[in-house]
Design a protein around this motif. Sequence first.
Motif, PDB file in Angstrom:
ATOM      1  N   UNK A  48     -37.906  -1.538  -6.424  1.00 14.82           N
ATOM      2  CA  UNK A  48     -37.043  -0.369  -6.490  1.00 14.82           C
ATOM      3  C   UNK A  48     -36.166  -0.264  -5.239  1.00 14.82           C
ATOM      4  N   UNK A  49     -36.752  -0.614  -4.096  1.00 10.24           N
ATOM      5  CA  UNK A  49     -35.993  -0.582  -2.849  1.00 10.24           C
ATOM      6  C   UNK A  49     -34.838  -1.592  -2.896  1.00 10.24           C
ATOM      7  N   UNK A  50     -35.108  -2.780  -3.449  1.00 11.72           N
ATOM      8  CA  UNK A  50     -34.069  -3.806  -3.585  1.00 11.72           C
ATOM      9  C   UNK A  50     -32.939  -3.315  -4.492  1.00 11.72           C
ATOM     10  N   UNK A  51     -33.322  -2.718  -5.622  1.00 13.53           N
ATOM     11  CA  UNK A  51     -32.311  -2.197  -6.553  1.00 13.53           C
ATOM     12  C   UNK A  51     -31.465  -1.115  -5.896  1.00 13.53           C
ATOM     13  N   UNK A  52     -32.131  -0.188  -5.219  1.00 15.93           N
ATOM     14  CA  UNK A  52     -31.405   0.919  -4.595  1.00 15.93           C
ATOM     15  C   UNK A  52     -30.427   0.412  -3.540  1.00 15.93           C
ATOM     16  N   UNK A  53     -30.858  -0.585  -2.767  1.00 10.03           N
ATOM     17  CA  UNK A  53     -30.028  -1.079  -1.677  1.00 10.03           C
ATOM     18  C   UNK A  53     -28.902  -1.983  -2.148  1.00 10.03           C
ATOM     19  N   UNK A  54     -29.154  -2.759  -3.210  1.00  8.79           N
ATOM     20  CA  UNK A  54     -28.125  -3.693  -3.686  1.00  8.79           C
ATOM     21  C   UNK A  54     -27.194  -3.009  -4.685  1.00  8.79           C
ATOM     22  N   UNK A  55     -27.765  -2.478  -5.763  1.00  4.73           N
ATOM     23  CA  UNK A  55     -26.939  -1.866  -6.815  1.00  4.73           C
ATOM     24  C   UNK A  55     -26.459  -0.480  -6.419  1.00  4.73           C
ATOM     25  N   UNK A  56     -27.170   0.165  -5.487  1.00  5.71           N
ATOM     26  CA  UNK A  56     -26.782   1.515  -5.084  1.00  5.71           C
ATOM     27  C   UNK A  56     -25.870   1.554  -3.876  1.00  5.71           C
ATOM     28  N   UNK A  57     -25.563   0.384  -3.315  1.00  4.96           N
ATOM     29  CA  UNK A  57     -24.681   0.342  -2.154  1.00  4.96           C
ATOM     30  C   UNK A  57     -23.257   0.705  -2.577  1.00  4.96           C
ATOM     31  N   UNK A  58     -22.739   1.806  -2.053  1.00 11.55           N
ATOM     32  CA  UNK A  58     -21.444   2.329  -2.502  1.00 11.55           C
ATOM     33  C   UNK A  58     -20.292   1.370  -2.183  1.00 11.55           C
ATOM     34  N   UNK A  59     -20.286   0.806  -0.974  1.00 16.48           N
ATOM     35  CA  UNK A  59     -19.197  -0.088  -0.592  1.00 16.48           C
ATOM     36  C   UNK A  59     -19.182  -1.342  -1.442  1.00 16.48           C
ATOM     37  N   UNK A  60     -20.373  -1.901  -1.701  1.00 19.45           N
ATOM     38  CA  UNK A  60     -20.455  -3.107  -2.527  1.00 19.45           C
ATOM     39  C   UNK A  60     -20.026  -2.801  -3.958  1.00 19.45           C
TER      40      UNK A  60
END
Length: 453
Positions: free
Chosen positions: A39-51
């Motif tokens: 979940x942490x990976x998803x939040x950080x990768x898919x939830x990254x606003x700039x990316x």
Amino acid sequence: MKDDKMKIEQRLQSMKKFYIKAGEMIDGLPDAIPEKTREMLKDNILGDKDLKKLMDGIDSHRPPRIFLIGRTGVGKSSLINALCGAYTAIVSDTKSCTESAQVYECKDKDRVLMEILDTRGIAESEMLDDTISAEEMLINQINEFSPDVAILMLNCTHRDDVNSDVEFLKKVSKTYAEINKLRLPIVVVVNKCDEMAPTRYKNPKEYPEIKVNKIDEVVQYYKGIIVRNGLKIDNIIAVSSLIDWQTPDGMEVDVESIVNLPKNDIDNLQINFDGRYRIEELLDALEEAILDFEAQMGLRMASRLKEVVDRLVKHLINLFSGISATVALTPIPVSDIYILLIIQSVLVSLIASLSGRDISLETAKEFILSMGGIAGAGYVFKLVAQQASKFLNFVWPTSGSIISSGIAATGTSAIGKAASSYFIDDLPIGEAKKKFEEAKKENDETSVNYNNI
């Protein structure tokens, strides 16, 4: 050049596909990866606003609309070519090429890169009939075009009285604001720096200090007029749009003769001498001034795709280094070695996708291990050293995890830089290892700094 742009755009599309599948890929990770970590990976990768913004921009972009205005002979058509990096507009050294307002489409094959409204010189404005002047007609054409940014072009070697130009642009800006309910971004371009004395220096890298100082003086002169007349601008930049052309078979051709060439030669003209000065800075200024994100991204896709790729790679490396640092804060030794390897493998896979290559996580792991020396011994040693640092927690609570976090972050950064060298820059594996070795030195310095806490 156009083929290179198309290849880079294909890379971006490949990256977008990989990004879309990232959620499924994380869900499919081995059971050894805890659910909380997934979940942490998803939040950080898919939830990254700039990316996410960059990913959305790959598809959600449109050709930016640029309104060019300036006196006859200031080099509007030449600037179009300089911005596009390709021969798009008719250029002439001896006569006005823009006899009326005209929209140019800068194209890469059938794809429109940017739209440019090129107007006749303001000094040519005159009454067309008893009801409308050329000035009024231009204002109507500009509003119909609905530009994303306006470029006021001035001549570096002729200190013209530009008061009428500025007053006209103030009228355009006012009408634009009334119609669109937002201001018109304006960038002032002082063109033809190459013609500033001493004129024998055409290569921007060879401009002597005296030439640069004279160029700066002209910029200050024009800036003073603009400020006194109350025209609000976003930036003012001195440039040269000088480009000499040659046919695909290597024949040099002057601008006056280009119109006589076969259409195929004109469509495929190549740069023989590139005398462009500060065009990249102008592109930066235009990108910053444009308010619409889709148009802003369109400018990037039109003129600086390589920079988009580089920006994505840098962002990915920073993002995954942060994720690795978070995982490494886990206070239990050895538990995160495998997780870090997975995280770094995902990073390598994403970077590889930007090169147009679709590699598996297993292939990415092999790349990572190859960076550490024979059989990956060096890299494994680093991981063991990282985990061993956590035993400090039993002596000094949290200190070992802080050290481990720093090592994990810089180690992931090193892997990302090596992957960029290999996949993006297409360097041999040996050169990629050198990049990794350089980053390992940074890792060692970081470890020393943490030990001094």
